[in-house]
Every structure is written in C-alpha cells, then in structure tokens.
Design a protein around this motif. Structure first.
Motif, PDB file in Angstrom:
ATOM      1  N   LYS B  85       0.877  -1.325   0.082  1.00 47.98           N
ATOM      2  CA  LYS B  85       0.124  -0.225   0.059  1.00 47.98           C
ATOM      3  C   LYS B  85       0.770   1.347   0.117  1.00 47.98           C
ATOM      4  N   VAL B  88       1.947   1.651  -3.339  1.00 50.52           N
ATOM      5  CA  VAL B  88       0.954   2.152  -4.527  1.00 50.52           C
ATOM      6  C   VAL B  88       0.489   3.766  -4.246  1.00 50.52           C
ATOM      7  N   SER B 124      -9.364   3.760  -8.512  1.00 54.39           N
ATOM      8  CA  SER B 124      -8.516   2.655  -8.653  1.00 54.39           C
ATOM      9  C   SER B 124      -7.322   2.259  -7.642  1.00 54.39           C
ATOM     10  N   SER B 128      -6.636  -1.064  -5.338  1.00 56.91           N
ATOM     11  CA  SER B 128      -5.729  -1.635  -5.264  1.00 56.91           C
ATOM     12  C   SER B 128      -5.367  -1.828  -3.687  1.00 56.91           C
ATOM     13  N   CYS B 129      -5.546  -0.794  -2.883  1.00 57.77           N
ATOM     14  CA  CYS B 129      -5.271  -1.012  -1.547  1.00 57.77           C
ATOM     15  C   CYS B 129      -6.187  -2.062  -0.843  1.00 57.77           C
ATOM     16  N   SER B 143     -11.959  -6.506  -5.466  1.00 63.29           N
ATOM     17  CA  SER B 143     -10.946  -5.620  -5.368  1.00 63.29           C
ATOM     18  C   SER B 143     -10.252  -5.324  -6.682  1.00 63.29           C
ATOM     19  N   GLN B 147     -10.236  -2.073  -9.115  1.00 61.70           N
ATOM     20  CA  GLN B 147      -8.907  -1.602  -9.396  1.00 61.70           C
ATOM     21  C   GLN B 147      -9.007  -1.520 -11.008  1.00 61.70           C
ATOM     22  N   LYS B 227      -2.362 -10.154 -16.035  1.00 60.39           N
ATOM     23  CA  LYS B 227      -2.059  -8.456 -15.225  1.00 60.39           C
ATOM     24  C   LYS B 227      -0.819  -8.221 -15.234  1.00 60.39           C
ATOM     25  N   VAL B 255       0.905   0.340 -10.894  1.00 59.40           N
ATOM     26  CA  VAL B 255       0.044  -0.308  -9.997  1.00 59.40           C
ATOM     27  C   VAL B 255      -0.702  -1.905 -10.257  1.00 59.40           C
ATOM     28  N   PRO B 256      -1.218  -2.242 -11.236  1.00 57.17           N
ATOM     29  CA  PRO B 256      -1.697  -3.647 -11.482  1.00 57.17           C
ATOM     30  C   PRO B 256      -0.669  -4.595 -11.169  1.00 57.17           C
ATOM     31  N   THR B 259       0.232  -4.934  -7.343  1.00 60.91           N
ATOM     32  CA  THR B 259      -1.040  -5.667  -6.886  1.00 60.91           C
ATOM     33  C   THR B 259      -1.091  -7.148  -7.155  1.00 60.91           C
TER      34      THR B 259
END
Lengths: 491, 482
Positions: B85, B88, B124, B128-129, B143, B147, B227, B255-256, B259
């Motif tokens: 987190k 991100v 988004s 992610s979080c 989630s 996202q 992803k 980001v993707p 995660t």
C-alpha cells in the motif's frame, strides 16, 4: 603510513574530478576542463608513485582495504595490490595524464564530457585492477564499457556507431556467462572473496564449466582469435586518447583476469585446456600478423599488431612456468606503453594531415625528425628489439615455453619475425623515401604537448627495456605462488 | 469499529474521492464547464493529494499496531500489505501531484481537464489497497475489478485520440476476460476446498491436490499472468501502452503489476506453494518472457511500444524470482519490481516534458539530439535506460544479480544462462536509445523540452546510480517484509 588508504584515494581522486567536470563546471571553457582533468590524473599518478615507495615486493597483498558497507552477500569493497596488480595500477595512472596532456592544444568538442569520461574510466579501471572480490571485479569489468561506449560514439571516426555497438555488445556477450559462473561459484563455495575462494577445491566437472564461462569473457577482452573482430573497428574509429587507453589498459584486463582469477581458481582445468589456448594464441599470432601485412590503414595495422602481441601474453599465461608468467606480465605492461605510443604517433599524423592512409605518407624522417625518431623507437619495441621493453616480454615467454612446449616456442619466435616484417615495412613506407604528405596539406610538426607525451612514453619503453628488473622484482613473488599452485603444465 | 481504524487510509481515500466527485458534479453543472474546470480541478487535486498523503503517513507511523485479520477473515493487515500500500499510495501521490503541476495548461486534448481524473485515479488506488489487504479469494476478485474498471475509463479520457479509445477498449475487454478466468479458477478452488480464505487454503497438503484444485489454480494463474504482462498473455501490452497518454501508461505499468505481484505472493507462498509444484512453469515462463520481450523490442521504433516489450522482459525477471521457494529470491523480485516502477514513472514523466513541434514524442527518432538540447534530461534518461538494461554499477544490475543468484542457487543454470542472453539483447535496444539521444543530431530542430521536473528526474537518476551503496541494506529491509 602504510595504513593510509592509498587505494581509496587513487580511486576517489579521478572520480571527484569526473563528477566535478560533469555537474559543476557548467560554464567552464575547454582549457579549464583540461586543467582540472590533468591535475586530478597527475595527483593520482603521484599517489601511486608514493604507493610504490611503500610497496614491499616480498609480501603478498598490500594496502588492503575492506570497507564493509555491505553485509548480506559479501559484496564488500575489498581492494588491495600485490605484484600482479600493481604494475597495472601504475600503467593506468601513468597513461591517463598522458592522454590528457596530448590533447592540450587540440580543440575538442565537448571537452568537459570527454575529460569526465576519461576520469570515470580511470576510476573504474583502478577499481577493477585492485578488486579482491570477484563480484566487485565483475561490476567494474562491465562498468568500463559505458564510458568507452560514449567516448567512441561521440568523438570517433565515420564508422563510429557501428564500431561502438560492436565493441559493447561483443564484450558484454562474452561477460554475461561469467556472471552465471561467478554466481555458481558463490553457490558452491559460499563467498565472493578471492582469499576464501582460492582455498577451495571444486569437482572437475564444475571446474571445467566454470573455466569456460570465465574464459569466454577474458578471451573476448584480450582479444583472442576468433573473438577478436571487435578490436580493429573499435580502434580505428575511436579518438586518439580513447584508443590509447583502449589498447594500453583495457586489453590488459583480459590478461589480468587470466592471471588473477582463472589460474588460481581453476588450476586443473587450466592445465587441461592449456593446449586449446596455445592453439588459439598461435592462430591469433600468425593470422593477425599476416592480416596486418595487408593493411592500408595505419590504425588498423596497429590494431592487428595488438592482437598478435596479446597472443604472446596468452601463450605465457598458460605456459605454467615462472618465466612464461613473468613474460606475459611484462609483455602486457610493455604493450601498454608501446601501443599507446603507436596510437599517439598515428593520432598526431591524423590531426596534422587528416588521414590514416599509409600510401599518403612518405619520407617523414626528413619532414618530422623528432616524431619519426620516437615513432621508430616505438616500432622497435613493437618488433621486440633488444633494448626496448618489447624484447623482454617475448624472450621470457619463449624461455618459459621451451621446457615443455618447444614447438609452441617456435611459433612465438615466428611471431617475432612476422612482427618485424610488417612493422619495418610500415616504417619503410612512411619514414623513408621521398617526402610525401597527403594532398592539400603542408608539412607540419607535432605541437609541444604531443611531443612531450610521446617522449615520455618512449623514455618509459627504453627504461623498461634496459632495466626490466624494476618491474620483475615486483612480480616475482606472486608469479612464483601461481606456478607453485599449478604445478606446471604437463606436456 | 476497530476494523475501520485499521483501514482508515481506505476510508480516507473513499471520503476524499466522494467529496471530489460531488464537488465536481455540482460545481460543474452550475457554471460554464470550460471556465469552472481549472478551479474544480485544482481543488479536487489538492484534496486528493491531501488524502493520499495522509494515508501514506498514517501507514508509516501506525503500521504495526493494526496487524491481524479483520472482517471475519476476509481482510488482513500485515507487513506485505502495508508495504504494497505504501508503494501504491506513494506513486498515487506522485501522479496526482503531476496533474497539479500541469493544471494551468490547456490539456483537454489529453483528457486531463476533467475532474473525473483524480476521482478515477483514487478509485483505482482504493481497489488496489483493498486487493493488497485481501485475505480471501473473493475479496481479491472484487477489489481486482474495482482496480481495473476505473483505469479503463481513465485511458479513455483522451476522447479525441483514437488510439487512446482503442487502448481503453482493448484493456477493458481483455482485462475482463482475464478476470473471468480468475473468477472461474476461484470457483473451482472453492468447489474443491469449501472455502475461499487464504488461511484455510494454507492448511492444504499435497494429498488434497486433485484435478479440480489444480485446474482452478491454473485458471487463476492465467488471469494473473495477464495482469503481470508475461509471455503468452502479453498481447495487450504494446497496443495499450502505445495508445495511452504518458502518465496513464505509467499507471498501468505500475499499479496492476504491484498488486498482482502481492496477490501471487500470497497465493503461492501462503496457500498453494506446498500443494502444487509449478517451479518449472514460473522459471520457463520467465525465460520465455525475457527472450520474447527482448527480441520483439529490438525492432521497435515507437518508444512506448519499445518500453512495452521491454516491460514484458522485465516482468520475466520478476517472475523468475517466484520459481524458487526462497524469500531471498522473492526479495530480489520485489526490488526489481520497485526499481522498474521507479524507472518507468520517471521515464514517462520525462517524456511528457518533451515535445516534437506540436506533437508528443512518439518514435525513437523524435528523441534525436536530446543531449544537446537538454543535457540533464538526456543524462537522467541515460541512467534509467542503463539501469533497465542491467549494466553495472546501476541499480538494475543489482536487481538482476539477486534474481540470478536465486536461480543459480536453486540449480537452474540453463534458465540463468538464457536470462542473461535476454539481457544481452536488452543491451542492444537500450543502447540504441542512448545512441539516438547522445550521438545523433536533431536535424529538424523541432525537439523542445520544458524545464519542469528536472529535479525529480535527476533525483531518480542519482538514486539509480548510487544504488549500489544502499543495495544490501535495502535487500535486508525488503527481506523483512516477508
């Protein structure tokens, strides 16, 4: 005084200069940049001379420094010099000021960047030569490619893009497997530190594979036949200063790698594959000499001569005798000075007359007496004429090979003859006969600084030739240690 | 109530985004849209950054207190979640801050003039979080969708650029298919095990591994690899990267993947690692990605496509770290991912400051002569590309070193050698970019570069260069994450 961190200083000084030139000196003009660079490199050289005073030839690693900035995988800043590496350290710190000095009067575009790159190169080279840690050596072995890439690519001749990519990719291709080898060695022995690694024994299969992965990297660097093709283009296209360093020091990294890492770490495999190396060296020696005959371009001729001379080095390294190893070491230093001087001579001609073409020149002894004299002495060293440093190395290698490998000694002797042939032929065409310079140019002289640089180099060659003991005394102990470990190559 | 405290950052983000959304909707309607936009945007972005910063620092200060699982086991707060987190959200602050800088300029051509931009971004990031904190397959899926969907709209915000619309559509369609795969896989797993919680799944042993379970895991992995942009599932990457605007590309490149990485880590190390043996799959897939990405990148002319294929290769390295059961190798992978994310963001940031005439910089040749125009940017780019290539002494080399070390230690020599061959190919195309920047001259004279963001670029460059000084400490630190 022995605890003064000499090595740290000689590495730091060029680095400081390089960083200063890169970032701080935005509005600096050319001569200021050169001054800064010259002072930095001279300072480094003086420091290394100081180190020479305190150097004791009878001991092993000296001036050791182990700064444990890093804990986990043993990637320590671990440096030291002994009789093997100190000559190279001296060679590097000696050559870089000369490279800067020769450019004093010349006008270079982007001088700041050029000098900065030279100093970065010096720093990385010194780090590579003094590394006692395998990973550290590898890091800087690769890192020197970056400044060289820019040096050739920005200031080089017409074919420079092709040459610099070839140089980088070829050398990198050789070294990538070495990384896997180093990691495998770590997985097997648990450390990157040379002191620890030398004491371990490996299974024969593992040793053989590792030998090849290391060999490929150093063979491309040296360069050995058949992975030598990057050298001619890189040399021809590089600017003079970069050529001098490339031939003078970078090639020696390969030979140094053989001596420092391959022989102690993989003694059995070195014995087993010795004949392979001899074969490749013989091919390099003979073929490169023959190709040098046919060259119309001076710089290419000298590049091929370099390949032939380095072949003598690889002969000596794998000969397994003290004479051979000593000869290889000496030949590397001598070749450093000789080819730097040769490239400087040719570079002066290029600056004055604009071409490397042999046929465009003639009778330069009458037109440029001092230059011709210095050039001729350097050529004598390239041949291996007694009285110059080139002789010592080659003779020692032949002596070393005579005991167990007499036929190969004959090949090296043949190399003597062949090098005499193409070098003397080059001299004859360029120095003697009617005075001829490229059309449209007037007969001119080298400027003071170029002459000074050249003279210093030639004096060095002659001194080493007349009193080789200066160097050999330093080398005796580590060479003896290497031979003792190997037990000599059998037939 | 205690549960909500643990997820205060998420609550914060949600509150901020609702505020921004409402404000944007109401303010936008009563005034002329063109005139009101900049003010709304400024407000919303300030709020957004504030929210994110608050979350960020809250995490750093209070992390250890809230470890544990919440919402009857569906969510968890532990070190990997927190680190993920922080990563991100850190990047999120950066993206919003970037928008703020450009707020004053007319950029509706790129779709940045909409107040929806920060809203979607934060939505988004919220997703992610939550995904990072998920402790069960179901919450992961929810989630994941949360996202993904805002990103598709984000990509389409540049309404006038047909390539952006295409990219958004492709991303939407293909991501949905990937999510379907993941959902189906999760269904199969649930069917064979009876629960979706990771904790329960971790009690599985080798005997429980029958066909349904393995099939389920494979489906989930297929969706995940999509992803992560790995080899057989890479087809969307070049087109989507090429079409999107610079900062959006940076977003979907970062980001993707982060995660997905953490999800994969939980899946593998917590749940299925000891049930199904797929080491070979990971390592060969990694090698295939590296080789494929590198080979395809060599012939690319468009910068974004080149970076897209390059990122396929980089992700190959990241997944190689998964192929061994050691946390050391995983730390290497994570460090690689972080360095890559840093580099990519800085790169796209730099690209936004360059303009070729009136257009953005698209092809490699547009970068010609950057060194003479703007030495600092060229230097930073040079450092970043050299780091990507993995040339010592820059940061990328150390990341590759740790991953390779893990490979060699586990005995995967062939894979290591092939990975290095891929690296060598990488040298070529990264050096080509350097060549264009440093050696070529800008003959057309249309390359312009603005003075923004020099500090950031130089900072990143400096970090990547001096990385070797801190690399051991960082590895230590990252190792403690797991």
């Amino acid at each position: 005084m022995e605890h003064f961190p000499f090595i740290f200083m000689i590495i730091l000084l060029p680095l400081i200069g390089a960083l200063f030139l890169s970032f701080i000196s935005e509005r600096m003009d050319q001569s200021n940049a050169k001054t800064v660079a010259l002072w930095c490199s001279l300072g480094t050289f003086l420091l290394s001379l100081l180190m020479l005073l305190f150097f004791d030839g009878s001991q092993g690693m000296q001036f050791k420094e182990d700064k444990s900035l890093f804990f986990l995988h043993g990637v320590v800043y671990s440096v030291g010099v002994d009789g093997l590496s100190f000559p190279f350290v001296l060679l590097t710190t000696f050559l870089v000021p000369i490279c800067i000095l020769m450019n004093w009067k010349n006008s270079l575009t982007e001088t700041r960047l050029y000098m900065a790159l030279l100093l970065f190169l010096e720093s990385f080279l010194l780090l590579a030569f003094t590394a006692r840690n395998l990973l550290m050596f590898y890091v800087f072995f690769e890192a020197i490619l970056v400044p060289m890439f820019f040096l050739i690519g920005i200031w080089g001749g017409p074919g420079r893009i092709h040459a610099t990519f070839k140089f980088f990719l070829y050398t990198a291709a050789g070294s990538i497997l070495m990384l896997v080898g180093i990691l495998a060695l770590y997985a097997l022995c648990g450390s990157f530190d040379m002191d620890v690694l030398v004491g371990k024994t490996l299974s024969l299969g593992a040793e053989k594979w590792l030998w090849w992965s290391f060999f490929l990297a150093f063979a491309v660097k040296t360069p050995m036949w058949p992975v030598h093709t990057w050298l001619p283009s890189a040399h021809v296209e590089a600017p003079t200063g970069a050529s001098m360093l490339l031939a003078g020091v970078l090639l020696k990294l390969g030979g140094y790698g053989f001596l420092r890492f391959m022989l102690p770490l993989f003694p059995t495999a070195s014995v087993i594959y010795g004949p392979v190396v001899f074969g490749l060296s013989a091919a390099a020696l003979v073929l490169a000499s023959l190709v040098a005959f046919g060259q119309k371009d001076m710089k290419r001729l000298i590049a091929y001569a370099s390949i032939a001379h380095m072949a003598v080095v690889t002969f000596g390294v794998f000969s397994g005798t003290e004479h051979g190893l000593m000869g290889a070491l000496f030949q590397m230093i001598s070749h450093g000075l000789t080819s730097a001087s040769l490239f400087l001579c040719v570079g002066i001609l290029y600056r004055l007359y604009g071409t490397y073409d042999i046929q465009a020149y003639g009778g330069l002894f009458k037109a440029m007496p001092l230059w011709s004299f210095l050039f001729f002495v350097t050529c004598l060293s390239a041949i291996g004429f007694p009285g110059t440093s080139g002789f010592v190395g080659e003779v020692l290698v032949i002596l070393g090979l005579m005991n167990n490998h007499a036929p190969w000694a004959g090949v090296v002797a043949l190399g003597f003859v062949l090098s005499a042939a193409y070098v003397l032929w080059l001299c004859a065409r360029v120095l003697f006969g009617k005075v001829k310079v490229p059309t449209g140019r007037d007969v001119d002289q080298a400027n003071r600084f170029e002459r000074a640089a050249l003279a210093i180099l030639v004096v060095g060659i002659v001194i080493l030739g007349l009193r080789p003991m200066i160097l050999t005394k330093m080398m005796e102990k580590p060479v003896a240690a290497l031979v003792a470990e190997k037990g000599g190559v059998d037939g | 109530m205690g549960s909500l405290f643990a997820f205060l950052p998420e609550v914060f983000i949600f509150a901020t985004l609702c505020t921004v959304l409402l404000r944007g909707v109401f303010r936008g309607q009563s005034f002329d849209r063109e005139k009101a936009m900049p003010k709304v945007l400024a407000y919303s972005i300030r709020l957004g950054i504030g929210g994110l910063f608050a979350s960020f620092f809250w995490y750093m200060l209070h992390s250890a207190r809230f470890h544990g699982s919440y919402f009857s086991g569906f969510m968890v707060v532990d070190t990997p979640a927190l680190v993920g987190k922080m990563l991100v959200l850190g990047f999120g602050c950066f993206w919003l801050g970037f928008r703020f800088r450009f707020c004053r300029e007319p950029m509706d051509r790129l779709g940045f003039n909409f107040f929806e931009y920060p809203v979607l971004l934060m939505l988004s990031l919220l997703g992610s979080c939550l995904m990072l904190s998920s402790n069960s397959l179901l919450t992961v899926y929810l989630s994941l969708e949360m996202q993904m969907l805002p990103v598709c709209v984000l990509l389409a915000l540049s309404k006038k650029n047909p390539k952006s619309i295409e990219a958004s559509f492709k991303y939407f369609l293909l991501s949905t298919v990937a999510s379907i795969f993941i959902l189906y896989g999760m269904g199969l797993v649930y069917g064979s095990v009876g629960s979706t919680e990771f904790r329960v799944l971790s009690y599985l042993t080798q005997e429980d591994a029958h066909l349904w379970l393995q099939g389920g895991v494979l489906f989930i992995l297929a969706g995940l690899f999509f992803k992560l942009a790995l080899f057989p599932f890479h087809a969307w990457v070049p087109d989507v990267y090429e079409g999107s605007a610079n900062m959006q590309t940076a977003f979907i490149a970062t980001v993707p993947k982060i995660t997905a990485f953490f999800f994969l880590m939980r899946l593998w190390f917590v749940s299925f690692g000891h049930v199904i043996s797929l080491d070979g799959l990971f390592s060969w897939m990694g090698v295939a990605s590296i080789l494929f990405g590198s080979v395809m990148a060599m012939s690319q002319d468009n910068i974004r496509r080149l970076l897209a294929y390059g990122s396929i290769a980089q992700m190959g390295f990241v997944i190689l770290g998964f192929s061994l059961k050691s946390f050391n190798a995983l730390s290497g992978s994570l460090m690689y991912l972080i360095l890559y994310a840093l580099g990519v963001n800085a790169l796209f940031l730099g690209l936004t400051t360059l303009k070729k005439g009136e257009e953005d910089v698209h092809t490699l040749h547009d970068l010609k002569g950057l060194w003479s125009k703007n030495p600092l940017v060229a230097l930073s780019f040079g450092v970043i590309f050299l780091s990507f290539a993995g040339i010592p002494p820059f940061a990328g080399f150390w990341a590759k070193f740790y991953v390779l070390l893990g490979l060699v230690k586990a005995g995967f020599y062939t894979q290591a050698a092939l990975a290095m061959v891929g690296s060598l190919l990488g040298f070529y195309y990264y050096l080509r970019i350097l060549k264009v920047m440093f050696f070529d001259q800008d003959t057309e004279g249309t390359l312009t570069s603005s003075k923004h963001w020099h500090g950031t670029l130089m900072g990143v460059g400096l970090f990547l260069s001096l990385f070797f000084l801190v690399q051991e400490r960082l590895m230590h630190f990252i190792g403690q994450v797991f």
